[in-house]
Design an enzyme around this catalytic site. Structure first.
Site, PDB file in Angstrom:
ATOM      1  N   ASP A   1       0.891  -1.160   0.000  1.00  0.00           N
ATOM      2  CA  ASP A   1       0.000   0.000   0.000  1.00  0.00           C
ATOM      3  C   ASP A   1       0.930   1.211   0.000  1.00  0.00           C
ATOM      4  OD1 ASP A   1      -1.657   2.148   0.491  1.00  0.00           O
ATOM      5  OD2 ASP A   1      -2.892   1.117   1.971  1.00  0.00           O
ATOM      6  N   HIS A   2       1.071   1.851  -1.160  1.00  0.00           N
ATOM      7  CA  HIS A   2       2.120   2.872  -1.282  1.00  0.00           C
ATOM      8  C   HIS A   2       1.920   4.039  -0.329  1.00  0.00           C
ATOM      9  CE1 HIS A   2      -0.900   4.688  -4.036  1.00  0.00           C
ATOM     10  NE2 HIS A   2      -0.335   5.823  -3.687  1.00  0.00           N
TER      11      HIS A   2
ATOM     12  N   HIS B   1      -6.177   2.553   1.625  1.00  0.00           N
ATOM     13  CA  HIS B   1      -5.540   3.788   2.088  1.00  0.00           C
ATOM     14  C   HIS B   1      -6.244   4.389   3.303  1.00  0.00           C
ATOM     15  CE1 HIS B   1      -3.337   3.288  -1.471  1.00  0.00           C
ATOM     16  NE2 HIS B   1      -3.980   4.102  -2.266  1.00  0.00           N
TER      17      HIS B   1
END
Length: 507
Positions: free
Chosen positions: A199-200, A262
């Site tokens: 999950d960047h 996110h």
């Protein structure tokens, strides 16, 4: 490597960086090497790591894709990508070191087994030629429907030497059932400790600074609870549309694209208890406790929307249903807002208001901690614009930093109070450009540090919450579109807070 030690000392960008952070020798295999993610994010990140001498001294990259091209063509294309999207000055010696260890393998439909065999043979050659010691990182930069054949192809050909790690891009499934199926698949060939669900957002410096802000500062942790905090707002706003990704977005929508990963990860980081240490399991254990404590919001506490035509930053843009590839009667949401509760001792009855959407007024990701009003401010009537409660604002993007809103006396005669801001900006404080999230995450995987990656039980808890929300949506058919591009979402999003006597943070 081409960068000698004296060059390292002469370059201020490299000075002070510990060589001990370098991972062990390894080969990175990128499936989907012809895609946008590889071009825009992965290779610029790898170049930046090479520029700072943070990659292993013995390192290789194998690109795998269906696109037919030679290794030289692949190298030239990646070179152009680094020059266009990289954050560092382009240096021939850095690039040449990286390019010398690059290989490319193409394989179309019906040729998968042969392509996987070629990958395995190439990796064996690189072990011998580059000293990569049988250590492998496999990066799945491909659409979700391509995960299964790659996991099987790689899993059946695992190296008997060294370690193996698998990086899987989001979305990890499209609901709980598919996520469980995908977990079952990867666990046939990989241990949980070898799986890195990326999950960047968790690689962004400001997200990581949440931990430092709370646990390294004695002034915050004692007041980080329901006794002092009135509510929390988390916004993930994008001004762009779906950028030609209709095939993906029509199936995902905002709740699967942003909310499930996110947004819920940001809630978990904000609400988690102090871990006993900062090892990966300790941090992730606390996040899971938060996710398990979350109530499923009722229908009145969830808002969904879809953008119509409008103006974003002065430019006229089409509505979602007018985007190429989108069903003209699509019911896919491009906006979601919710009031969430974390049912534990620290946060009982403290609402978390979260929202995410496409084609909003501007791009921003923020966490706003709204504190309770002072119990008896004697000079409230003297406030110039009303004495607003204190707010700690964490800007995750694009202007990374932290801002604290406090009441202060206006210079001059009398006691006149106005809200002012104490600001901390990363760029100004550290005088260095912020690293890209993928730099940190790829390096952490090579080093075997899974702290910033999502664990299996986190994924399960996130999907359980999302599935419950989506199930309630099936009972009604909203009137879409219900907000104009360039605004902050549908009016019902504002009503979500107004019912509680609150408003979204001013923009």
């Amino acid at each position: 490597m081409a960068l000698a030690e004296d060059q390292r000392l002469e370059n201020p960008l490299l000075a002070g960086l510990p060589l001990s952070r370098r991972p062990e020798p390894c080969a990175l295999v990128i499936f989907g090497a012809s895609g946008d993610l590889t071009k825009r994010k992965l290779f610029p990140a790898l170049y930046s790591l090479a520029y700072r001498q943070l990659l292993p001294e013995k390192f290789a990259i194998v690109g795998v894709a269906r696109t037919a091209e030679t290794e030289d063509e692949f190298r030239e294309r990646m070179k152009a990508a680094v020059q266009e999207f990289g954050r560092d000055d382009f240096r021939d010696d850095v690039w040449q070191w990286l390019a010398d260890g690059m290989r490319y393998i193409s394989g179309g439909e019906g040729d998968e087994d042969a392509a996987f065999d070629r990958v395995a043979e190439t990796l064996t050659e690189l072990d011998r030629e580059r000293g990569t010691a049988g250590n492998r990182v496999y990066y799945l930069a491909v659409p979700p429907d391509a995960f299964e054949p790659i996991v099987e192809g790689v899993g059946k050909r695992r190296s008997a030497d060294g370690w193996t790690r698998l990086i899987v891009e989001k979305p990890f499934g499209h609901d709980l059932a598919s996520a469980l199926e995908l977990n079952e698949l990867v666990h046939r060939y990989f241990e949980e400790s070898e799986i890195y669900r990326i999950d960047h957002y968790l690689g962004k410096e400001t997200v990581q600074n949440m931990l430092a802000l709370r646990f390294a500062n004695g002034i915050f942790e004692p007041i980080w609870n329901r006794q002092f905090i009135d509510h929390i707002q988390i916004t993930v706003a994008e001004s762009i549309g779906i950028e030609g990704r209709a095939a993906y977005y029509e199936k995902a929508g905002a709740i699967r694209d942003i909310f499930q990963n996110h947004l819920l990860q940001l809630v978990a980081l904000t609400a988690m208890e102090p871990p006993i240490d900062f090892t990966s399991d300790s941090v992730r254990n606390e996040k899971v406790k938060v996710l398990k404590s979350m109530h499923t919001p009722g229908p009145k506490n969830v808002v969904r929307g879809q953008y119509g035509s409008g103006y974003v930053e002065g430019e006229e843009v089409p509505g979602y249903r007018e985007e190429p590839g989108v069903d003209p009667s699509s019911m896919t949401e491009t906006f979601v807002a919710a009031k969430l509760y974390v049912d534990n001792w620290r946060w009982a009855d403290t609402p978390y208001y979260v929202r995410a959407g496409k084609r909003l007024a501007r791009r921003e990701t923020t966490i706003a901690i709204g504190f309770k009003r002072a119990p008896h401010p004697p000079f409230e009537e003297l406030a110039a614009e009303g004495l607003r409660p204190n707010v700690l604002l964490i800007n995750i993007q694009p202007d990374e930093g932290v801002s604290l809103a406090i009441g202060a006396k206006v210079p001059g005669q009398g006691m006149q109070i106005r809200t002012v801001h104490m600001d901390f900006l990363y760029g100004g404080a550290f005088r260095t450009e912020m690293p890209e999230a993928y730099e940190r995450l790829v390096l952490d995987c090579m080093r075997g540090d899974s702290t910033l990656f999502t664990r299996e039980d986190e994924v399960t808890e996130q999907w359980q919450l999302v599935d419950a929300i989506v199930a309630a949506w099936r009972r009604d058919r909203p009137s879409f579109p219900n907000y104009a591009a360039g605004t902050w979402g549908p009016p019902s999003s504002d009503e979500l807070l107004q019912r509680d006597g609150r408003t979204w943070r001013r923009h």
